[in-house]
Design an enzyme around this catalytic site. Structure first.
Site, PDB file in Angstrom:
ATOM      1  N   CYS A 131     -52.659  -3.035   6.294  1.00 36.27           N
ATOM      2  CA  CYS A 131     -53.084  -3.911   5.195  1.00 36.27           C
ATOM      3  C   CYS A 131     -53.721  -5.231   5.630  1.00 36.27           C
ATOM      4  O   CYS A 131     -54.784  -5.595   5.101  1.00 36.27           O
ATOM      5  CB  CYS A 131     -51.960  -4.180   4.215  1.00 36.27           C
ATOM      6  SG  CYS A 131     -50.373  -3.470   4.580  1.00 36.27           S
ATOM      7  N   ARG A 175     -44.539   1.797  14.974  1.00 31.80           N
ATOM      8  CA  ARG A 175     -43.321   1.239  14.404  1.00 31.80           C
ATOM      9  C   ARG A 175     -42.155   1.643  15.272  1.00 31.80           C
ATOM     10  O   ARG A 175     -42.051   2.798  15.669  1.00 31.80           O
ATOM     11  CB  ARG A 175     -43.098   1.788  12.988  1.00 31.80           C
ATOM     12  CG  ARG A 175     -44.195   1.359  12.040  1.00 31.80           C
ATOM     13  CD  ARG A 175     -43.997   1.985  10.692  1.00 31.80           C
ATOM     14  NE  ARG A 175     -45.076   1.542   9.794  1.00 31.80           N
ATOM     15  CZ  ARG A 175     -45.201   1.930   8.548  1.00 31.80           C
ATOM     16  NH1 ARG A 175     -44.296   2.757   8.024  1.00 31.80           N
ATOM     17  NH2 ARG A 175     -46.188   1.502   7.807  1.00 31.80           N
ATOM     18  N   GLN A 219     -51.569   6.621   9.316  1.00 37.04           N
ATOM     19  CA  GLN A 219     -51.457   6.675   7.859  1.00 37.04           C
ATOM     20  C   GLN A 219     -52.793   7.015   7.245  1.00 37.04           C
ATOM     21  O   GLN A 219     -53.828   6.534   7.717  1.00 37.04           O
ATOM     22  CB  GLN A 219     -51.023   5.309   7.329  1.00 37.04           C
ATOM     23  CG  GLN A 219     -49.636   4.903   7.746  1.00 37.04           C
ATOM     24  CD  GLN A 219     -49.267   3.580   7.107  1.00 37.04           C
ATOM     25  OE1 GLN A 219     -49.914   2.561   7.351  1.00 37.04           O
ATOM     26  NE2 GLN A 219     -48.234   3.602   6.279  1.00 37.04           N
ATOM     27  N   ASP A 224     -54.394   5.775   4.883  1.00 35.61           N
ATOM     28  CA  ASP A 224     -54.157   4.528   4.174  1.00 35.61           C
ATOM     29  C   ASP A 224     -55.379   4.107   3.374  1.00 35.61           C
ATOM     30  O   ASP A 224     -56.502   4.401   3.761  1.00 35.61           O
ATOM     31  CB  ASP A 224     -53.871   3.451   5.233  1.00 35.61           C
ATOM     32  CG  ASP A 224     -52.943   2.385   4.708  1.00 35.61           C
ATOM     33  OD1 ASP A 224     -52.573   2.451   3.532  1.00 35.61           O
ATOM     34  OD2 ASP A 224     -52.593   1.493   5.503  1.00 35.61           O
ATOM     35  N   HIS A 271     -56.486   0.635   0.547  1.00 35.08           N
ATOM     36  CA  HIS A 271     -56.101  -0.466  -0.326  1.00 35.08           C
ATOM     37  C   HIS A 271     -57.158  -0.634  -1.383  1.00 35.08           C
ATOM     38  O   HIS A 271     -58.341  -0.670  -1.076  1.00 35.08           O
ATOM     39  CB  HIS A 271     -55.903  -1.741   0.489  1.00 35.08           C
ATOM     40  CG  HIS A 271     -54.767  -1.605   1.459  1.00 35.08           C
ATOM     41  ND1 HIS A 271     -54.955  -1.150   2.743  1.00 35.08           N
ATOM     42  CD2 HIS A 271     -53.436  -1.767   1.295  1.00 35.08           C
ATOM     43  CE1 HIS A 271     -53.773  -1.077   3.344  1.00 35.08           C
ATOM     44  NE2 HIS A 271     -52.839  -1.431   2.491  1.00 35.08           N
ATOM     45  N   LYS A 331     -43.910   1.080  -7.808  1.00 40.89           N
ATOM     46  CA  LYS A 331     -44.625   2.149  -7.117  1.00 40.89           C
ATOM     47  C   LYS A 331     -44.384   3.509  -7.740  1.00 40.89           C
ATOM     48  O   LYS A 331     -43.438   3.701  -8.501  1.00 40.89           O
ATOM     49  CB  LYS A 331     -44.212   2.188  -5.651  1.00 40.89           C
ATOM     50  CG  LYS A 331     -42.733   2.467  -5.454  1.00 40.89           C
ATOM     51  CD  LYS A 331     -42.391   2.660  -3.977  1.00 40.89           C
ATOM     52  CE  LYS A 331     -40.909   2.971  -3.822  1.00 40.89           C
ATOM     53  NZ  LYS A 331     -40.541   3.340  -2.461  1.00 40.89           N
ATOM     54  N   HIS A 381     -51.674  -0.405  -2.739  1.00 43.31           N
ATOM     55  CA  HIS A 381     -51.571   0.191  -1.418  1.00 43.31           C
ATOM     56  C   HIS A 381     -51.217   1.648  -1.639  1.00 43.31           C
ATOM     57  O   HIS A 381     -50.327   1.945  -2.412  1.00 43.31           O
ATOM     58  CB  HIS A 381     -50.448  -0.543  -0.682  1.00 43.31           C
ATOM     59  CG  HIS A 381     -50.058   0.056   0.617  1.00 43.31           C
ATOM     60  ND1 HIS A 381     -50.303  -0.538   1.815  1.00 43.31           N
ATOM     61  CD2 HIS A 381     -49.440   1.224   0.895  1.00 43.31           C
ATOM     62  CE1 HIS A 381     -49.846   0.220   2.790  1.00 43.31           C
ATOM     63  NE2 HIS A 381     -49.319   1.312   2.253  1.00 43.31           N
TER      64      HIS A 381
END
Length: 580
Positions: free
Chosen positions: A278, A307, A325, A327, A329, A409, A455
């Site tokens: 992000c 991570r 990910q 991912d 946004h 979410k 996200h």
RNA sequence: GCCAACGUAGCUCAGAGGCAGAGCAGCUGUUUCGUAAACAGCAGGCCGUGGGUUCGAUUCCCACCGUUGGCUCCA
């Protein structure tokens, strides 16, 4: 079998399992008098009972316990229900410290009840089967440590897992299913199919993708990219490390530090491996002054993040330390939120159904106690999520207070071929980062506004998704993502050149075909391709060379018959294009 | 992180206080074969890492690393 009452099967199993747990606790306390009882509930697939013992149980203990349980079941003791007042209950359990703890937590307006069979009486709300003889089939499975109340500050208990069913056949069927799950284990298939590996030398939770696994992943990613661009996403690449100031602004160093790898110091500056994408996407957003006309902006990336996961939880591809990910946004205006969420859900179900996942479970998670962002923002965001779900006529459940501290979410769980559930898609509002990074856009009113930020990761992480895919398909990938789609198998050496011609022709039309010209018998080559789960095998011998044809065999062992190369080619291309 | 089990050849696994074993895979030959394993030979090892006990440890003990099953299912 219980017949007097017409139980629904799940209820019946619950009772059988709960009763089996009691019988097990009975036997264990006989065999190990010092064992203290914790709890022993039925679970989705069986039951367990937790005991506080000084020495953990061994495999041999399990076998002995199982034997003695059978005797108790044979004696067919009745389960007797009993009510007590608080003092009596405390007295009855004076020897059981964990039970006392439970009794003291039972609200005073509730009855305290026990069930007794033979000489064993256990604090229990029930219900049970009528007598121990009504436990038709059970099996103890394994021992494991488990914290009292799942809390790692509490003492560790020893848990014995078992399962029980209404009939021998049902138990047998369940054990076969467990075996099938084991056979499909992505770690085993990953080795057999030469897809990936993990090494002590390179580090736990870090995946090395072998060419075949990388091929599949690449195809999934290519599909992902195309579908995202079609859905109006713009794709970016961002770095794997970033300066400490970035992670200070984002709040990761404050809230996420225990999952981050330690800093690397260069030129007097601390750099961190990124645990999330992000901040980089936000940084891109800020490279220009944004107008309301620019919104929505959908910024996507297959972003690899690192991570730190605790040693005990790292597992195969499903829980890793380096993950990619899928991912993105979305930055949008408040009035765009609903259509954006709708778009995300459309894309989610399109992607998931393309991989054969057709059953979903959707959860809407709302504002938790600790949260950032104003109430009306939460209201608007939560309402729009709810409205979007309602308007789609999809079933969903609400997890009150289950949202992230930075926004509500929607999570999507899928069911795989074995009926197992996996959480993969997550769509989250974020009220935190736009604030921290001071995101703005100029509105129609020429005033400065803060955009909404969503996200989302649809497949979750490529590593995990690949693990799920491997197990879902049992390694037999559909033709469109199979690393090798066609194996050409010449019967004898003199057929190699014809085989090579066929292979080249297929390869030139974009089919992943391979010639097996090893000095082996045809049977061996077929077996090898079957084990490698190659969708199609083309056997070529004298007959085929003579008539310019192919003897086509599919991995599901169907003999498809004799086709010309052209016929086969168009058939496979059609299959690939329809992604089946 | 915690509890338990495990770690021996590329893979799957056997073994035992005294010279390290099998099958498959690999390599070299022979074989040229019609729908799930041809035959023969060869090669392959710091028995996870470090320490201890012992005349001697891959085996027993300790620590570490790693793998596996668990650690929400509230009497």
């Amino acid at each position: 079998m219980v017949t007097e009452e017409n139980f629904d099967l799940t209820e019946l199993r619950k009772r059988i399992r709960h009763s089996a747990a009691h019988v097990m606790a009975d036997v264990v306390t006989q065999m190990f008098p010092e064992a203290k009882l914790a709890i022993g509930p039925p679970t989705q697939d069986g039951f367990y009972y937790d005991f506080m013992v000084s020495k953990p149980f061994s495999e041999q203990d399990l076998a002995k316990i199982e034997k003695r349980m059978k005797k108790v079941i044979q004696r067919n003791h009745t389960f007797e229900y009993q009510e007590y007042d608080r003092d009596e209950a405390l007295k009855l359990n004076s020897d059981e410290p964990l039970k006392l703890e439970i009794i003291n937590e039972i609200p005073s307006n509730e009855k305290i009840t026990t069930y007794k069979h033979g000489t064993f009486e256990d604090l229990c709300a029930g219900p049970h089967v009528k007598s121990t003889g009504e436990i038709p089939a059970f099996k103890l499975l394994n021992v494991a440590g488990a914290y009292w109340r799942g809390d790692e500050t509490q003492p560790m208990l020893q848990r014995i897992y078992g399962t029980a069913f209404e009939s021998r056949d049902a138990l047998e069927e369940h054990l076969v299913r467990l075996e099938e799950a084991r056979r499909r284990d992505h770690r085993i298939l990953g080795k057999e199919l030469d897809l990936f590996s993990i090494h002590q030398e390179t580090g736990p939770g870090l995946i090395i993708w072998h060419p075949k696994g990388a091929k599949i992943r690449g195809l999934v990613e290519e599909f992902w990219k195309n579908e995202h661009e079609n859905a109006g996403y713009e794709l970016v690449y961002t770095p794997h490390i970033g300066k400490s100031t970035l992670w200070e602004t984002s709040g990761h160093l404050e809230f996420y530090a225990e999952n981050m790898y330690a800093a690397m110091n260069m030129d007097g500056q601390d750099y961190y491996l990124k645990p999330m994408n992000c901040p980089f996407h936000i940084t891109y957003y800020k490279t220009s002054l944004r107008s309301y006309r620019d919104l929505p902006m959908r910024i996507g990336e297959l972003g690899t993040v690192y991570r730190y996961e605790r040693g005990g939880v790292v597992q195969g591809l499903l829980r890793v330390r380096g993950l990619t990910q899928d991912d993105a946004h979305i930055f949008c205006r408040p009035d765009q939120v609903e259509s954006e969420i709708n778009g995300v859900l459309d894309l989610t179900f399109h992607l998931l159904s393309s991989f054969g996942f057709k059953e979903y479970e959707i959860m809407l998670a709302t504002k938790p106690e600790k949260s950032v962002g104003s109430d009306d923002k939460w209201q608007l965001a939560t309402d729009s999520l709810r409205r979007t779900l309602d308007s789609r006529n999809t079933e969903y459940s609400v997890d009150e207070g289950g949202g992230a501290f930075y926004g509500p979410k929607i999570d999507v769980h899928i069911k795989d071929a074995l009926g197992r559930k996996w959480q993969i898609t997550t769509v989250q509002f974020d009220f935190n980062l736009p604030d921290r990074f001071g995101l703005t856009y100029v509105g129609e009113d020429s005033a400065v506004h803060q955009p909404y930020m969503i996200h989302r990761a649809l497949l979750g992480a490529m590593e995990r998704f690949m693990g799920i895919l491997i197990e879902h398909y049992g390694g037999a990938f559909p033709t469109w993502i199979a690393p090798v789609q066609v194996k050409v198998i010449p019967i004898a050496e003199r057929h190699n050149s014809y085989g090579q011609q066929v292979t080249s022709l297929l390869v030139n039309s974009g089919i992943r075909a391979d010639l097996d010209d090893r000095n082996e018998r045809m049977n061996f080559k077929i077996r090898d391709s079957q084990i490698q789960k190659v969708p199609y095998m083309l056997v070529v011998g004298d007959k085929e060379v003579e008539t310019s044809t192919l003897a086509v065999r599919s991995r599901s062992a169907e003999d498809i018959g004799v086709l010309t190369t052209e016929e086969f080619k168009s058939r496979v291309l059609a299959e690939i294009n329809s992604r089946i």
